[in-house]
Write a protein that holds these residues in place. Structure first.
Motif, PDB file in Angstrom:
ATOM      1  N   THR A  42       0.850  -1.211  -0.056  1.00 15.66           N
ATOM      2  CA  THR A  42       0.181   0.026  -0.054  1.00 15.66           C
ATOM      3  C   THR A  42       0.957   1.285   0.153  1.00 15.66           C
ATOM      4  O   THR A  42       0.550   2.021  -0.661  1.00 15.66           O
ATOM      5  N   TYR A  43       1.944   1.206   0.548  1.00 17.97           N
ATOM      6  CA  TYR A  43       3.115   2.375   0.785  1.00 17.97           C
ATOM      7  C   TYR A  43       3.439   2.626  -0.408  1.00 17.97           C
ATOM      8  O   TYR A  43       3.688   3.629  -0.942  1.00 17.97           O
ATOM      9  N   ALA A  44       3.970   1.584  -1.064  1.00 23.15           N
ATOM     10  CA  ALA A  44       4.443   1.749  -2.562  1.00 23.15           C
ATOM     11  C   ALA A  44       3.467   2.230  -3.501  1.00 23.15           C
ATOM     12  O   ALA A  44       4.036   3.196  -4.157  1.00 23.15           O
ATOM     13  N   LEU A  45       2.143   1.959  -3.504  1.00 19.46           N
ATOM     14  CA  LEU A  45       1.171   2.364  -4.211  1.00 19.46           C
ATOM     15  C   LEU A  45       1.018   3.803  -4.147  1.00 19.46           C
ATOM     16  O   LEU A  45       0.778   4.618  -4.967  1.00 19.46           O
ATOM     17  N   VAL A  46       0.843   4.169  -2.709  1.00 15.56           N
ATOM     18  CA  VAL A  46       0.830   5.312  -2.520  1.00 15.56           C
ATOM     19  C   VAL A  46       1.827   6.574  -2.894  1.00 15.56           C
ATOM     20  O   VAL A  46       1.850   7.457  -3.595  1.00 15.56           O
ATOM     21  N   GLY A  47       2.985   5.659  -2.567  1.00 17.16           N
ATOM     22  CA  GLY A  47       4.052   6.556  -3.007  1.00 17.16           C
ATOM     23  C   GLY A  47       4.383   6.671  -4.347  1.00 17.16           C
ATOM     24  O   GLY A  47       4.948   7.743  -4.900  1.00 17.16           O
ATOM     25  N   GLY A  48       3.750   5.670  -5.341  1.00 15.61           N
ATOM     26  CA  GLY A  48       3.692   5.879  -6.803  1.00 15.61           C
ATOM     27  C   GLY A  48       3.090   6.816  -7.139  1.00 15.61           C
ATOM     28  O   GLY A  48       3.536   7.620  -7.995  1.00 15.61           O
ATOM     29  N   SER A  49       1.741   6.991  -6.714  1.00 16.62           N
ATOM     30  CA  SER A  49       0.996   8.257  -6.901  1.00 16.62           C
ATOM     31  C   SER A  49       1.758   9.603  -6.419  1.00 16.62           C
ATOM     32  O   SER A  49       1.696  10.619  -7.372  1.00 16.62           O
ATOM     33  N   ALA A 104       8.943  16.613   7.857  1.00 12.42           N
ATOM     34  CA  ALA A 104      10.155  16.514   8.310  1.00 12.42           C
ATOM     35  C   ALA A 104      11.051  15.439   7.599  1.00 12.42           C
ATOM     36  O   ALA A 104      12.229  15.565   6.984  1.00 12.42           O
ATOM     37  N   VAL A 105      10.475  14.073   7.428  1.00  7.46           N
ATOM     38  CA  VAL A 105      11.151  13.143   6.762  1.00  7.46           C
ATOM     39  C   VAL A 105      10.975  13.589   5.265  1.00  7.46           C
ATOM     40  O   VAL A 105      12.138  13.268   4.500  1.00  7.46           O
ATOM     41  N   GLY A 106       9.891  14.246   4.762  1.00 10.55           N
ATOM     42  CA  GLY A 106      10.207  14.603   3.263  1.00 10.55           C
ATOM     43  C   GLY A 106      11.207  15.589   2.971  1.00 10.55           C
ATOM     44  O   GLY A 106      11.721  15.785   2.036  1.00 10.55           O
ATOM     45  N   LEU A 107      11.553  16.545   4.156  1.00  8.53           N
ATOM     46  CA  LEU A 107      12.442  17.234   3.849  1.00  8.53           C
ATOM     47  C   LEU A 107      14.015  16.687   3.923  1.00  8.53           C
ATOM     48  O   LEU A 107      14.766  17.045   3.034  1.00  8.53           O
ATOM     49  N   THR A 108      13.892  15.500   4.286  1.00 11.35           N
ATOM     50  CA  THR A 108      15.354  14.797   4.432  1.00 11.35           C
ATOM     51  C   THR A 108      15.299  14.371   2.688  1.00 11.35           C
ATOM     52  O   THR A 108      16.287  14.013   2.077  1.00 11.35           O
ATOM     53  N   VAL A 168      18.011  13.266 -13.303  1.00  7.44           N
ATOM     54  CA  VAL A 168      18.632  13.187 -11.982  1.00  7.44           C
ATOM     55  C   VAL A 168      17.323  13.105 -11.140  1.00  7.44           C
ATOM     56  O   VAL A 168      17.374  12.348 -10.015  1.00  7.44           O
ATOM     57  N   LYS A 169      16.286  13.892 -11.282  1.00  5.45           N
ATOM     58  CA  LYS A 169      15.183  14.037 -10.290  1.00  5.45           C
ATOM     59  C   LYS A 169      14.465  12.615 -10.496  1.00  5.45           C
ATOM     60  O   LYS A 169      14.123  11.996  -9.480  1.00  5.45           O
ATOM     61  N   ALA A 170      14.472  12.014 -11.523  1.00  3.28           N
ATOM     62  CA  ALA A 170      13.703  10.689 -11.935  1.00  3.28           C
ATOM     63  C   ALA A 170      14.473   9.494 -11.264  1.00  3.28           C
ATOM     64  O   ALA A 170      13.944   8.669 -10.497  1.00  3.28           O
ATOM     65  N   GLY A 171      15.896   9.571 -11.411  1.00  2.00           N
ATOM     66  CA  GLY A 171      16.561   8.719 -10.640  1.00  2.00           C
ATOM     67  C   GLY A 171      16.933   8.710  -9.078  1.00  2.00           C
ATOM     68  O   GLY A 171      16.911   7.675  -8.522  1.00  2.00           O
ATOM     69  N   SER A 172      16.344   9.876  -8.553  1.00  2.00           N
ATOM     70  CA  SER A 172      16.555   9.972  -7.329  1.00  2.00           C
ATOM     71  C   SER A 172      15.399   9.332  -6.367  1.00  2.00           C
ATOM     72  O   SER A 172      15.443   9.028  -5.375  1.00  2.00           O
ATOM     73  N   LEU A 173      14.206   9.622  -7.121  1.00  2.00           N
ATOM     74  CA  LEU A 173      12.882   8.981  -6.484  1.00  2.00           C
ATOM     75  C   LEU A 173      12.822   7.785  -5.764  1.00  2.00           C
ATOM     76  O   LEU A 173      12.621   7.713  -4.789  1.00  2.00           O
ATOM     77  N   PRO A 174      13.485   6.693  -6.422  1.00  2.00           N
ATOM     78  CA  PRO A 174      13.449   5.195  -5.639  1.00  2.00           C
ATOM     79  C   PRO A 174      14.284   5.413  -4.530  1.00  2.00           C
ATOM     80  O   PRO A 174      13.672   4.689  -3.547  1.00  2.00           O
ATOM     81  N   LEU A 175      15.328   5.897  -4.529  1.00  2.00           N
ATOM     82  CA  LEU A 175      16.396   6.050  -3.354  1.00  2.00           C
ATOM     83  C   LEU A 175      15.510   6.850  -2.333  1.00  2.00           C
ATOM     84  O   LEU A 175      15.559   6.235  -1.136  1.00  2.00           O
ATOM     85  N   VAL A 183      12.396   4.702  -0.373  1.00  2.00           N
ATOM     86  CA  VAL A 183      12.764   3.625   0.511  1.00  2.00           C
ATOM     87  C   VAL A 183      13.229   4.396   1.755  1.00  2.00           C
ATOM     88  O   VAL A 183      12.881   3.901   2.665  1.00  2.00           O
ATOM     89  N   PHE A 184      14.312   5.177   1.579  1.00  2.00           N
ATOM     90  CA  PHE A 184      14.570   5.948   2.869  1.00  2.00           C
ATOM     91  C   PHE A 184      13.539   6.254   3.782  1.00  2.00           C
ATOM     92  O   PHE A 184      13.444   6.287   4.774  1.00  2.00           O
ATOM     93  N   GLN A 185      12.597   6.974   3.038  1.00  2.00           N
ATOM     94  CA  GLN A 185      11.370   7.765   3.624  1.00  2.00           C
ATOM     95  C   GLN A 185      10.497   6.887   4.326  1.00  2.00           C
ATOM     96  O   GLN A 185       9.860   6.947   5.258  1.00  2.00           O
ATOM     97  N   PHE A 186      10.438   5.575   3.673  1.00  2.00           N
ATOM     98  CA  PHE A 186       9.185   4.631   4.070  1.00  2.00           C
ATOM     99  C   PHE A 186       9.775   4.100   5.488  1.00  2.00           C
ATOM    100  O   PHE A 186       9.051   3.965   6.508  1.00  2.00           O
TER     101      PHE A 186
END
Length: 158
Positions: free
Chosen positions: A43-50, A109-113, A136-143, A146-149
């Motif tokens: 569910t987190y991944a689906l929400v994250g995908g949106s 705050a987690v989002g700020l990281t 760069v922006k697109a490549g940064s998103l998966p990293l 995972v960190f934010q989850f």
């Protein structure tokens, strides 16, 4: 005696019944907990995908169409994605509707990281190495996802 041990294991929740209808777990590492964790991660991944789609779409519009600096576009698009994800995660992933302002502030705050991590990646790869900021922006998103989850699960929605 084995049946007696199984009954006692099922009552370790303190209520005499398994918590949440899952298989009783004395250590929290059993099948029911793993199933719940897997559902939560999906569910987190689906929400994250949106949120990723919203973030990336807003970034592309703000940077390419509106002509904003890539760092400004990143902060605005990421903030939009963070807010989207907080609302959906509070409703569907973690099911927590209490202390929403505190949870939102923690989630942000987690989002700020994530913003900081993407800032560094944009500075290094885009400004430093000349790689297109869109890539760069697109490549940064998966990293960042995972960190934010990990942080949100342990802190924002604990």
């Amino acid at each position: 005696m084995a049946t007696e041990d199984m009954v006692q294991a099922g009552t370790r929740t303190g209520t005499g019944a398994p918590a949440g209808g899952d298989t009783p777990q004395a250590t929290g590492t059993g099948t029911g907990t793993r199933t719940r964790d897997l559902r939560q991660l999906i569910t987190y991944a689906l929400v994250g995908g949106s949120g990723v789609l919203l973030d990336l779409g807003a970034f592309l519009l703000l940077y390419n169409v509106a002509g904003l600096h890539e760092q400004v576009a990143n902060v605005l698009s990421t903030s939009l994605g963070i807010t989207n994800n907080f609302v959906l995660n509070a409703l569907f992933t973690f099911g927590r509707r209490d202390r929403l302002l505190l949870r939102y502030l923690r989630f942000y705050a987690v989002g700020l990281t994530g913003i900081a991590l993407t800032f560094v990646l944009l500075a290094v790869f885009s400004r430093g190495l000349g790689i297109d900021p869109n890539l760069v922006k697109a490549g940064s998103l998966p990293l960042v996802l995972v960190f934010q989850f990990a942080l949100n699960r342990k802190w924002s929605f604990a």
